[in-house]
Structure formats: C-alpha cells, structure tokens
Write a protein that holds these residues in place. Structure first.
Motif, PDB file in Angstrom:
ATOM      1  N   GLY A   1      10.654   3.714 -17.010  1.00 32.10           N
ATOM      2  CA  GLY A   1      11.987   3.365 -17.487  1.00 32.10           C
ATOM      3  C   GLY A   1      12.781   2.607 -16.434  1.00 32.10           C
ATOM      4  N   GLU A   2      14.045   2.363 -16.736  1.00 35.48           N
ATOM      5  CA  GLU A   2      14.898   1.597 -15.829  1.00 35.48           C
ATOM      6  C   GLU A   2      15.032   2.259 -14.461  1.00 35.48           C
ATOM      7  N   ASP A   3      15.231   3.569 -14.456  1.00 32.37           N
ATOM      8  CA  ASP A   3      15.426   4.257 -13.180  1.00 32.37           C
ATOM      9  C   ASP A   3      14.173   4.163 -12.308  1.00 32.37           C
ATOM     10  N   GLY A   4      13.011   4.390 -12.912  1.00 31.61           N
ATOM     11  CA  GLY A   4      11.773   4.293 -12.156  1.00 31.61           C
ATOM     12  C   GLY A   4      11.510   2.898 -11.654  1.00 31.61           C
ATOM     13  N   ARG A   5      11.800   1.911 -12.485  1.00 33.69           N
ATOM     14  CA  ARG A   5      11.642   0.514 -12.108  1.00 33.69           C
ATOM     15  C   ARG A   5      12.550   0.163 -10.925  1.00 33.69           C
ATOM     16  N   ASP A   6      13.806   0.589 -10.986  1.00 38.85           N
ATOM     17  CA  ASP A   6      14.745   0.292  -9.912  1.00 38.85           C
ATOM     18  C   ASP A   6      14.335   0.989  -8.612  1.00 38.85           C
ATOM     19  N   GLU A   7      13.765   2.179  -8.733  1.00 43.33           N
ATOM     20  CA  GLU A   7      13.321   2.909  -7.545  1.00 43.33           C
ATOM     21  C   GLU A   7      12.165   2.170  -6.870  1.00 43.33           C
TER      22      GLU A   7
ATOM     23  N   ALA B   1       0.831  -1.208   0.000  1.00 39.26           N
ATOM     24  CA  ALA B   1       0.000   0.000   0.000  1.00 39.26           C
ATOM     25  C   ALA B   1       0.861   1.251   0.000  1.00 39.26           C
ATOM     26  N   ALA B   2       1.939   1.237   0.783  1.00 42.54           N
ATOM     27  CA  ALA B   2       2.823   2.400   0.851  1.00 42.54           C
ATOM     28  C   ALA B   2       3.533   2.631  -0.478  1.00 42.54           C
ATOM     29  N   VAL B   3       3.986   1.543  -1.132  1.00 43.14           N
ATOM     30  CA  VAL B   3       4.668   1.682  -2.418  1.00 43.14           C
ATOM     31  C   VAL B   3       3.685   2.169  -3.484  1.00 43.14           C
ATOM     32  N   THR B   4       2.465   1.643  -3.454  1.00 44.89           N
ATOM     33  CA  THR B   4       1.435   2.097  -4.398  1.00 44.89           C
ATOM     34  C   THR B   4       1.145   3.576  -4.214  1.00 44.89           C
TER      35      THR B   4
ATOM     36  N   ALA C   1      11.652  -3.688  -1.833  1.00 42.56           N
ATOM     37  CA  ALA C   1      12.657  -4.510  -1.148  1.00 42.56           C
ATOM     38  C   ALA C   1      12.868  -4.061   0.289  1.00 42.56           C
ATOM     39  N   SER C   2      12.859  -2.753   0.513  1.00 42.33           N
ATOM     40  CA  SER C   2      13.051  -2.233   1.866  1.00 42.33           C
ATOM     41  C   SER C   2      11.954  -2.745   2.801  1.00 42.33           C
ATOM     42  N   GLY C   3      10.701  -2.679   2.351  1.00 41.13           N
ATOM     43  CA  GLY C   3       9.603  -3.148   3.175  1.00 41.13           C
ATOM     44  C   GLY C   3       9.626  -4.649   3.382  1.00 41.13           C
ATOM     45  N   ALA C   4       9.919  -5.399   2.321  1.00 43.13           N
ATOM     46  CA  ALA C   4       9.960  -6.849   2.427  1.00 43.13           C
ATOM     47  C   ALA C   4      11.082  -7.304   3.363  1.00 43.13           C
TER      48      ALA C   4
ATOM     49  N   GLY D   1      11.644 -13.368  11.196  1.00 43.27           N
ATOM     50  CA  GLY D   1      12.702 -14.375  11.235  1.00 43.27           C
ATOM     51  C   GLY D   1      12.676 -15.304  10.036  1.00 43.27           C
ATOM     52  N   ASP D   2      12.426 -14.753   8.855  1.00 42.15           N
ATOM     53  CA  ASP D   2      12.319 -15.535   7.638  1.00 42.15           C
ATOM     54  C   ASP D   2      13.706 -15.884   7.101  1.00 42.15           C
ATOM     55  N   ALA D   3      14.168 -17.105   7.402  1.00 38.15           N
ATOM     56  CA  ALA D   3      15.512 -17.522   7.015  1.00 38.15           C
ATOM     57  C   ALA D   3      15.631 -17.777   5.514  1.00 38.15           C
ATOM     58  N   LYS D   4      14.521 -17.989   4.831  1.00 41.90           N
ATOM     59  CA  LYS D   4      14.563 -18.248   3.391  1.00 41.90           C
ATOM     60  C   LYS D   4      14.645 -16.961   2.575  1.00 41.90           C
ATOM     61  N   PHE D   5      14.424 -15.846   3.200  1.00 40.98           N
ATOM     62  CA  PHE D   5      14.385 -14.588   2.469  1.00 40.98           C
ATOM     63  C   PHE D   5      15.770 -14.173   2.000  1.00 40.98           C
ATOM     64  N   VAL D   6      15.834 -13.723   0.757  1.00 35.82           N
ATOM     65  CA  VAL D   6      17.074 -13.188   0.182  1.00 35.82           C
ATOM     66  C   VAL D   6      16.853 -11.707  -0.070  1.00 35.82           C
ATOM     67  N   ALA D   7      17.632 -10.865   0.572  1.00 40.59           N
ATOM     68  CA  ALA D   7      17.477  -9.421   0.404  1.00 40.59           C
ATOM     69  C   ALA D   7      17.697  -9.053  -1.058  1.00 40.59           C
TER      70      ALA D   7
END
Length: 252
Positions: free
Chosen positions: A213-219, A87-90, A225-228, A236-242
C-alpha cells in the motif's frame, strides 16, 4: 598481531544499535581484564581510531575511521555503493532490487538482489527495458539535459510527452511506475552518479502491486532515498536531487 586483533574486536562492537562504549562495557563484552581494556582504548584514542564524547568516559569511532569508511565506499565505485544500498533495502523489506545502467535508449540490470517474501517479483538479471518506458530508465534520462535527451530520441515517437515526465522526476528526485514494464509489478527508482567517472546508475525496488500500500511504498522510498543521498554526498554528485515523499494521493 594481538593488539591489532583486540583493536579489531573493539571496532566490531560498534553497530547494531551500539554507537559508543565504555571501558567497562568493552571488558564485559570481550571478556578481557579491565586494565587491558583501558590501555587498549587509550592506544586506540592516541591512534585516532577512537575519541571520547565530551567529558564523558564513553568512546565512539574517531574521525580517522569515518574517513576510512568514506574512502572504502568511494573505492567500490558507484555500482558497488548502489548495490550495498539496494541489498540493504531488499533485506529489510523482502522485495527484489536492481542496480541498472543506461545504454542508449535501453536500461539493463547489472546487479540484482532477489526478494525473500513469499510473494515477490522474480529476479531477471540482464533483461533489457526501454529507458523511456521504465522507472529506472527515466531516472537516468532525467539526469540529462532536454537537449541531450532530444538527441538520443531524435525523430522517434517515444519523445512525445517524455520531457515533462523527466521534469517531474527532476523536481521530486525519483520515479515510480505501476504495472508498466510487467503486469502486476510496481517499481520505485532513484538515480545517482559519480562525477569522476561520469557513470550513473539507477537504484530500484520492484514489488507486487497487490501487496504493497501507500505507507509501505513510502517507507521503501524513504529507505532507498536515504542510501542514495549518502552515495551522492560521498561522490559529490551535483546532479542528484534528494527525493521527497509526496503527499498522499499525489504519487505519480
């Protein structure tokens, strides 16, 4: 009740760029006498709700408040926490977001957050997508072992070429699709899970291919990624890859 309300008013001052406060600032912003503000902040320090920063007169939320925030996020469950992030990213970027679950060889959105941009992807809650043929599905499959994936797709042609794609997601922490499920629509997805319930969800942002574009996509990827990452740390999700943003031209 007045003391509790005043303490609540002080806590509400934090956020939106405000990370610490002085007695004078509380006096000004809440319109209360300075002596009252001083006594209130002392009582909140004594209760563990606030703490001073070093030897200064500035106050920030105490560790008790941080513990409560963590407990609150955990109480929401992984779907609720993922929903808050999406919701925050949207809201920030104006593109539609989803939280999805996998069931067998399909994924379904269980929460959606419609975009606000003039040109946006229309929300379609409940739509079923193939797990192997969508960014959301592949992020959830990537949390499984190859043997588990092979069991789900035993004897099916969808397995061809799927395992290397899942390896790539395990390496970079996210999945990207370009006009795969819907013509003209791209998607970024990241999966996170709760070890206590063994429930995993995919956080996804979808957007028109022609306008980002690429810059917007990466942003957007960085924000998702920050929220996840925060959710994975809390649960404590040990399977998560940052997730890591790839070099230009290597987005796949």
């Amino acid at each position: 009740m007045t003391v509790l309300q005043n303490a609540s008013d002080v806590l509400r001052l934090f956020g939106s760029g405000c990370s610490d406060l002085t007695v004078t600032e509380v006096t000004t912003r809440l319109g209360i006498p300075k002596a009252n503000a001083s006594r209130l902040l002392k009582a909140m320090r004594d209760a563990g709700m606030l703490e001073t920063i070093g030897d200064t007169r500035r106050h920030r939320p105490g560790r008790m408040m941080l513990d409560l925030a963590s407990a609150f996020r955990k109480s929401l469950g992984v779907i609720g926490q993922a929903g808050e992030v999406v919701a925050a990213v949207t809201e920030r970027f104006g593109h539609t977001g989803y939280v999805s679950l996998r069931e067998g060889r399909e994924v379904t959105a269980v929460a959606d957050f419609p975009g606000t941009n003039d040109l946006r992807v229309v929300s379609n809650i409940g739509r079923r997508l193939t797990a192997h043929g969508s960014a959301t599905g592949r992020t959830l499959l990537a949390r499984m072992s190859d043997a588990e994936v092979e069991a789900v797709y035993a004897g099916r042609p969808e397995l061809d070429g799927l395992l290397p794609r899942l390896d790539a997601i395990r390496a970079c922490g996210f999945a990207y699709s370009s006009q795969e499920s819907t013509p003209g629509v791209d998607a970024i997805a990241i999966a996170v899970g709760d070890p206590a319930t063994e429930e995993a969800v995919s956080l996804c942002i979808v957007y028109p291919h022609a306008v980002v574009g690429e810059d917007g996509r990466d942003e957007m990827l960085a924000a998702l990624a920050s929220g996840a990452t925060r959710i994975a740390r809390d649960l404590g999700d040990a399977k998560f890859v940052a997730p890591r943003i790839p070099e230009k031209g290597l987005f796949a």
